[in-house]
Design a protein around this motif. Structure first.
Motif, short mmCIF file in Angstrom:
data_model
loop_
_atom_site.label_atom_id
_atom_site.label_comp_id
_atom_site.label_asym_id
_atom_site.label_seq_id
_atom_site.Cartn_x
_atom_site.Cartn_y
_atom_site.Cartn_z
N VAL A 24 0.83 -1.20 0.00
CA VAL A 24 0.00 0.00 0.00
C VAL A 24 0.87 1.26 0.00
O VAL A 24 0.61 2.20 -0.75
CB VAL A 24 -0.97 0.01 1.20
CG1 VAL A 24 -1.64 1.36 1.35
CG2 VAL A 24 -2.02 -1.09 1.04
N VAL A 25 1.89 1.26 0.84
CA VAL A 25 2.78 2.41 0.93
C VAL A 25 3.40 2.71 -0.43
O VAL A 25 3.55 3.87 -0.83
CB VAL A 25 3.89 2.16 1.98
CG1 VAL A 25 4.97 3.24 1.91
CG2 VAL A 25 3.28 2.12 3.37
N ASP A 26 3.73 1.66 -1.18
CA ASP A 26 4.38 1.80 -2.47
C ASP A 26 3.53 2.55 -3.49
O ASP A 26 4.05 3.23 -4.37
CB ASP A 26 4.72 0.40 -3.01
CG ASP A 26 5.90 0.41 -3.95
OD1 ASP A 26 6.80 1.25 -3.76
OD2 ASP A 26 5.93 -0.43 -4.87
N VAL A 27 2.20 2.44 -3.37
CA VAL A 27 1.30 3.07 -4.36
C VAL A 27 0.37 4.10 -3.71
O VAL A 27 -0.58 4.56 -4.34
CB VAL A 27 0.45 2.00 -5.08
CG1 VAL A 27 1.35 1.03 -5.83
CG2 VAL A 27 -0.47 1.25 -4.11
N PHE A 28 0.65 4.47 -2.47
CA PHE A 28 -0.30 5.28 -1.71
C PHE A 28 -0.59 6.64 -2.34
O PHE A 28 -1.73 7.10 -2.33
CB PHE A 28 0.21 5.48 -0.27
CG PHE A 28 -0.78 6.17 0.62
CD1 PHE A 28 -1.90 5.49 1.09
CD2 PHE A 28 -0.63 7.50 0.99
CE1 PHE A 28 -2.83 6.11 1.91
CE2 PHE A 28 -1.55 8.13 1.81
CZ PHE A 28 -2.65 7.44 2.27
N SER A 29 0.43 7.26 -2.90
CA SER A 29 0.21 8.59 -3.51
C SER A 29 -0.84 8.50 -4.62
O SER A 29 -1.74 9.34 -4.72
CB SER A 29 1.52 9.14 -4.07
OG SER A 29 2.41 9.44 -3.02
N ASP A 30 -0.73 7.48 -5.47
CA ASP A 30 -1.69 7.29 -6.55
C ASP A 30 -3.06 6.90 -5.99
O ASP A 30 -4.09 7.39 -6.44
CB ASP A 30 -1.18 6.21 -7.50
CG ASP A 30 -2.12 5.97 -8.67
OD1 ASP A 30 -2.32 6.91 -9.47
OD2 ASP A 30 -2.66 4.86 -8.79
N MET A 31 -3.05 6.02 -4.99
CA MET A 31 -4.29 5.54 -4.39
C MET A 31 -5.13 6.68 -3.83
O MET A 31 -6.34 6.76 -4.09
CB MET A 31 -3.98 4.53 -3.27
CG MET A 31 -5.19 3.99 -2.54
SD MET A 31 -4.73 2.92 -1.15
CE MET A 31 -4.16 1.46 -2.03
#
Length: 243
Positions: A24-31
């Motif tokens: 989740v942290v890896d894609v959090f900005s997009d999420m």
């Protein structure tokens, strides 16, 4: 480069409860950009509020700092001197990445990033506290305690910024605003499968309140000045100022 959130793009035999882990942290900005309408407006406004409310020789707390977007906005806008910003997150992977993000931007605001439970943070001499989509992930029976801790730790004139997803007492209104939010996610590229699996993952983890519940909680803690300053669909942000 921001990595695309495709965590729920493929069918999962068993959808597990949502956690702020490495994936989740890896894609959090997009999420969060594709899931929360008005997110950048809220982040930029937190910076403007920091410019107005953060005073000399005081502390700032970003509780549930995630990757540090609100903290970064604060650091960019604070004009006062001798401040310390505490960016707190319960997720170790999130706190580690938050630290990297914040240290990449030079600022006169001393900053400490901690992996900690927001309920256990000793809030003192605070001119500003931010709860940006954090309270909804805390157990319902503990939310009043956190708001009371914040109120006690704020200096007179200090501000709390509380951003949350909302529920609505009227079923038709609730359904309409919820559908508008789902349309927002569809427009930002999420498939019906992704929306459905994410809903299953998060429904036992994130428990939103109504605006009335938030207001009652703020009043009970001691705040006399509070109001919603922003709303888009079923997402809102509230400011509360200590007398």
């Amino acid at each position: 480069m921001t990595k695309k959130d495709n965590i729920y793009a493929n069918p999962q035999q068993q959808v597990k409860d949502f956690v702020f882990d490495d994936s989740v942290v890896d894609v959090f900005s997009d999420m969060i950009e594709r899931s929360v309408p008005g997110y950048q407006t809220i982040i930029s406004t937190i910076g403007h509020l920091a410019q107005s409310y953060v005073t000399d020789n005081s502390n700032i707390y970003d509780l549930g700092a995630s990757l540090g977007a609100a903290s970064l906005s604060i650091r960019r806008n604070v004009k006062s001197s001798n401040n310390t910003l505490y960016a707190i997150d319960y997720s170790q992977p999130m706190a580690e990445k938050c630290k990297k993000h914040l240290l990449s931007y030079k600022s006169s605001v001393a900053t400490e990033v901690q992996c900690a439970d927001a309920l256990k943070v000793d809030i003192t001499n605070a001119s500003m506290v931010v709860l940006n989509f954090t309270l909804q992930f805390i157990a319902a029976e503990l939310r009043s305690q956190l708001i009371e801790n914040i109120y006690q730790g704020l200096k007179p004139g200090g501000i709390l910024v509380l951003s949350e997803k909302l529920t609505f007492p009227d079923d038709k209104i609730h359904q309409t605003l919820n559908e508008l939010h789902l349309d927002f996610k569809r427009a930002h590229g999420y498939s019906e499968l992704e929306i459905s699996q994410k809903r299953t993952a998060i429904e036992n983890v994130m428990k939103p309140d109504s605006l009335k519940t938030h207001y009652n909680r703020l009043k009970q803690a001691g705040f006399k000045q509070y109001n919603q300053w922003y709303q888009c669909f079923n997402f809102c942000s509230i400011i509360a100022i200590k007398d």
